[in-house]
Scaffold this active site. Structure first.
Site, PDB file in Angstrom:
ATOM      1  N   LYS A 185     -10.670   9.976 -39.466  1.00 47.40           N
ATOM      2  CA  LYS A 185     -11.629  10.741 -39.438  1.00 47.40           C
ATOM      3  C   LYS A 185     -12.059  11.343 -40.923  1.00 47.40           C
ATOM      4  O   LYS A 185     -13.049  11.344 -41.349  1.00 47.40           O
ATOM      5  CB  LYS A 185     -11.232  11.909 -38.680  1.00 47.40           C
ATOM      6  CG  LYS A 185     -12.188  13.300 -38.903  1.00 47.40           C
ATOM      7  CD  LYS A 185     -13.454  12.827 -38.095  1.00 47.40           C
ATOM      8  CE  LYS A 185     -14.842  13.779 -38.506  1.00 47.40           C
ATOM      9  NZ  LYS A 185     -14.704  15.084 -38.297  1.00 47.40           N
ATOM     10  N   HIS A 188     -13.963   8.448 -42.396  1.00 41.30           N
ATOM     11  CA  HIS A 188     -15.281   8.631 -41.931  1.00 41.30           C
ATOM     12  C   HIS A 188     -16.018   9.788 -42.568  1.00 41.30           C
ATOM     13  O   HIS A 188     -17.260   9.417 -43.103  1.00 41.30           O
ATOM     14  CB  HIS A 188     -15.089   9.174 -40.411  1.00 41.30           C
ATOM     15  CG  HIS A 188     -16.188   9.795 -40.068  1.00 41.30           C
ATOM     16  ND1 HIS A 188     -16.986  10.908 -40.111  1.00 41.30           N
ATOM     17  CD2 HIS A 188     -17.406   9.135 -38.918  1.00 41.30           C
ATOM     18  CE1 HIS A 188     -18.132  11.119 -39.639  1.00 41.30           C
ATOM     19  NE2 HIS A 188     -18.360   9.948 -38.754  1.00 41.30           N
TER      20      HIS A 188
END
Ligand code: NDP
Length: 470
Positions: A185, A188
């Site tokens: 994440k 990301h």
């Protein structure tokens, strides 16, 4: 009558409230608790047709009691201390086989620590990265899970049901042990920073270099969204460029102060890349640009002293800008995936690279059509740098000239394009067989007698300057 809860959720803020509604909508009765009790009751009162599947609770003990064992409770509170506080408060109330799921933006080192504590003290623990903002949380986020595979499998039916779908495939997957989900994440988010920054840079070239009005910029982004750059971020950039401020009647963009905020996940990505010796200059440039954007007073002083940097240019076409964006985007994603590869090796996490690209195809902020091609390229060879995959190599062969032209023209006209420029420099270094690090090695040997390897393999590690070191 309210149905017995299959899962619990703590933290009915922006994300938690939307996730809870999403879970209830997919048919899973849910018990909820919020630090401020009035929020809990307000949430139930406004849940409409979904209210029957929502059990509001006023204490953590009531929350735990409302869930069918073995229990699973999602935390959607601010990352850091609040997560530790909630785990500490829940631990004595839950069974060892129960499961706490931290769905906030935790630093993956914290998730590693919490996973280790959970293994010793219980209950079980999963760290999941959730992307897509408020809208994604409500209608389908991308979900990146980390922890024990068996714990992921236990809650996968709920998480895949609420996740975004790409052609029917759920954008939720297990990324590996402990902090792997939160690590993915964070990357990301790092890629998100770079993608946003590069869009802001081409916007700057259009606005200050080409003198385009907001409406023309909106149309350009709209056009790009029909081609290889099709993505959520290009789509919303068209929309924000077209929006008008209701107070002044001017383009909304022109009324927004150019001081960008951040919550730190981009910075974490950069710091981790440094620890892993992974090279992510486009992401670093994006984090730098956000930091610099906040130094408005200093920038104004600089402009007063040296004159405004951005000047009009006639050296860039819109077609070149689109191609430069395509090249920049490929390079930035190649850097992000290479960072994940480096982490997988360093932490001994078997992270599924193609799966990561697949999970990012829908629901999350960086969703784009290119990610489908990245999933294909990573399936062919997960260990290969994306820029070397034939599909993206072909794209780069035809677009890096435009990236070069844009960066060169921008430099001459004082249009700052740090993410595009550092992406280009990385690309050029990545295709230079004989680099200039021989000079670095010579310098290091000169002042520190560090030694070097010779190209002819001879075992003579020092130059003729031996003895000059300090
Ligand atoms: P909000 O500020 O909207 O909500 C925070 C929630 O946590 C509230 O319910 C608040 O309760 C509760 N809370 C705050 N402090 C504590 C505490 N010490 N103990 C218990 N509960 C507490 O945050 P978001 O929903 O935006 O974010 C939640 C998490 O999700 C964060 O980790 C964030 O980084 C992450 N995230 C956010 C995204 C976004 O787009 N907003 C996207 C993806 C992830 P109270 O009502 O009492 O204040």
């Amino acid at each position: 009558m309210t149905q017995p809860a299959q899962i619990g959720l703590i933290g009915l803020g922006t994300m938690g409230a939307m996730l809870a509604l999403n879970i209830a909508e997919k048919g899973f009765p849910i018990a909820v608790w919020n630090r401020t009790t009035s929020v809990t009751h307000g949430f139930k009162a406004e849940a409409g047709a979904l209210a029957d599947r929502i059990t509001p609770t006023e204490t953590l003990a009531d929350l735990v009691a409302a869930i069918k064992p073995p229990r699973a409770i999602i935390l959607m509170v601010p990352a850091g201390e609040a997560v530790d506080q909630q785990i500490a408060a829940l631990r004595p109330l839950m069974d060892k086989d129960d499961l706490i799921i931290d769905a906030g933006n935790a630093l993956f080192h914290d998730t590693n620590r919490r996973a280790e504590e959970a293994a010793r003290l219980g209950p079980h623990f999963l760290g999941i990265g959730v992307s897509g903002g408020e809208e994604g949380a409500r209608h389908g986020p991308a979900i990146m899970g980390g922890g024990l595979r068996a714990d992921w499998d236990r809650v996968a039916p709920v998480l895949t049901a609420i996740a975004a779908k790409y052609k029917g495939e759920a954008c939720a997957a297990y990324m590996g042990p402990a902090g792997a989900g939160h690590f993915v994440k964070a990357v990301h988010n790092g890629i998100e920073y770079a993608d946003m920054q590069m869009i802001a840079e081409v916007y700057g070239v259009m606005r200050d270099g080409l003198g385009m009005e907001a409406e023309a910029i909106a149309k350009t982004f709209e056009g790009w969204n029909q081609g290889p750059l099709q993505s959520y971020l290009i789509e919303i950039s068209a929309e924000v460029a077209r929006a008008t401020d209701s107070h002044s009647g001017k383009p909304m963009l022109d009324m927004i102060l150019d001081r960008a905020g951040q919550k730190g996940t981009g910075r974490w990505t950069v710091i981790e890349a440094q620890h892993l010796a992974a090279t992510i200059p486009a992401i670093e440039a994006a984090v730098m640009a956000r930091n610099l954007s906040s130094r408005l007073e200093e920038r104004l002083k600089g402009e007063a002293l040296f004159g405004a940097a951005p000047q009009p240019t006639t050296q860039v076409t819109l077609d070149q800008l689109e191609q430069a964006m395509i090249a920049g985007k490929i390079l930035c994603y190649a850097q992000g995936f290479a960072l994940i590869s480096a982490a997988a090796k360093a932490f001994d996490w078997a992270m599924p690279l193609p799966e990561i690209a697949r999970v990012w195809r829908e629901g999350c902020i960086i969703r784009s059509s290119m990610l489908n091609d990245m999933a294909t390229a990573l399936t062919e060879d997960p260990a290969r740098n994306l820029m070397l995959a034939p599909f993206f190599a072909d794209h780069l062969k035809s677009s890096h000239g435009a990236l070069r032209a844009v960066v060169a023209a921008a430099a001459i006209s004082g249009l700052p394009v740090p993410a595009l420029a550092s992406g280009l420099a990385w690309f050029d270094m990545m295709r230079t067989g004989r680099s200039t690090a021989n000079m670095i090695q010579a310098q290091r040997d000169f002042f520190g007698a560090h030694g070097f390897e010779r190209i002819d393999g001879l075992d003579d590690k020092h130059g003729p300057w031996a003895g000059h070191g300090i």
